[in-house]
Write an enzyme that holds these catalytic residues in place. Structure first.
Site, PDB file in Angstrom:
ATOM      1  N   VAL A 189       4.292  -1.281   3.516  1.00  0.00           N
ATOM      2  CA  VAL A 189       4.208   0.144   3.161  1.00  0.00           C
ATOM      3  C   VAL A 189       5.143   0.443   1.995  1.00  0.00           C
ATOM      4  CG1 VAL A 189       4.491   2.510   3.973  1.00  0.00           C
ATOM      5  CG2 VAL A 189       3.620   0.744   5.537  1.00  0.00           C
ATOM      6  N   LYS A 190       4.579   0.988   0.947  1.00  0.00           N
ATOM      7  CA  LYS A 190       5.316   1.290  -0.279  1.00  0.00           C
ATOM      8  C   LYS A 190       5.791   2.735  -0.236  1.00  0.00           C
ATOM      9  CE  LYS A 190       4.625   0.048  -5.159  1.00  0.00           C
ATOM     10  NZ  LYS A 190       3.558  -0.271  -6.146  1.00  0.00           N
ATOM     11  N   VAL A 191       7.106   2.928  -0.360  1.00  0.00           N
ATOM     12  CA  VAL A 191       7.726   4.246  -0.180  1.00  0.00           C
ATOM     13  C   VAL A 191       8.627   4.558  -1.379  1.00  0.00           C
ATOM     14  CG1 VAL A 191       9.222   5.622   1.319  1.00  0.00           C
ATOM     15  CG2 VAL A 191       7.708   3.892   2.328  1.00  0.00           C
ATOM     16  N   ALA A 203       0.859  -1.177   0.000  1.00  0.00           N
ATOM     17  CA  ALA A 203       0.000   0.000   0.000  1.00  0.00           C
ATOM     18  C   ALA A 203       0.898   1.231   0.000  1.00  0.00           C
ATOM     19  CB  ALA A 203      -0.910  -0.008   1.226  1.00  0.00           C
TER      20      ALA A 203
END
Length: 218
Positions: free
Chosen positions: A86-88, A60
């Site tokens: 968590v996509k960063v 996400a």
């Protein structure tokens, strides 16, 4: 090699899950928009809906570009479901956020990777996954698969635990090359994965088997 489905389409995710061929899902704001998912509450609910279908990790993506914003979003996303990663983005503030989140035990996927240097910095910060974008490099006349091989070799040489998640996969041959190069995961739409089933000798062989059966059994 694992397969992640790169989509926000629940029907496709269900189909792939029922086939038993996917290990997770990756999403991004563009994919959410494509499915007409609007508003923060609806987007967060959609992530949970995806997690309830698939057994594996679901990436996400944060939309903030500042450190504090990424941290706040990352913690909020991670709290939605244990499967959330968590996509960063691989920017300076993103690397800092990855370090913070990883120390908190929150898994991360460093996205928009286009060089080995970017992949190295993400891995050193503690990223669970790095996502090199194969197709987008091909679009500007660079060999996206060469980058996959370089990152795999680098991580293996230095014994880094970060996994190579090949992204922007456009076709079945991209998948085959990822297998040959030792990528940990390929994420793509369902169609290129199903393309692995296709071979003219399989089709002609099945046709012959059925013809012979009907000749003998009417």
């Amino acid at each position: 090699m694992k397969f992640f489905l790169d989509t926000a389409n629940l029907a496709q995710i269900k189909e792939a899950q029922e086939l038993g061929i996917i290990d997770g899902v990756t999403t991004n704001p563009s994919l959410m928009a494509k499915e007409g998912i609007k508003g923060e509450a609806n987007i967060l609910k959609h992530y949970v809906d995806i997690c309830e279908i698939v057994d594996g990790d679901v990436s996400a993506e944060v939309i903030s570009t500042d450190y504090e914003g990424m941290i706040a979003e990352g913690e909020k996303l991670a709290a939605l479901h244990p499967q959330i990663v968590v996509k960063v983005p691989v920017i300076k503030e993103g690397i800092k956020a990855i370090k913070y989140l990883s120390k908190k035990g929150i898994r991360t996927n460093c996205t928009l990777v286009f060089t080995t240097g970017q992949a190295l910095l993400a891995a050193k910060a503690g990223a669970t996954y790095v996502s090199p974008f194969v197709g987008r490099l091909d679009d500007i006349s660079h060999d996206g698969m060469e980058l996959i091989g370089q990152i795999v070799d680098m991580f293996n040489y230095y014994g880094m635990g970060t996994q190579v998640l090949a992204a922007s996969i456009r076709n079945t041959m991209h998948i085959i090359k990822c297998i040959e190069l030792g990528a940990d995961i390929a994420t793509c739409p369902l169609e290129p994965i199903l393309g692995l089933l296709k071979h003219p000798l399989t089709e002609s062989g099945l046709k012959k088997f059925l013809e012979d059966y009907h000749k003998l059994n009417g």
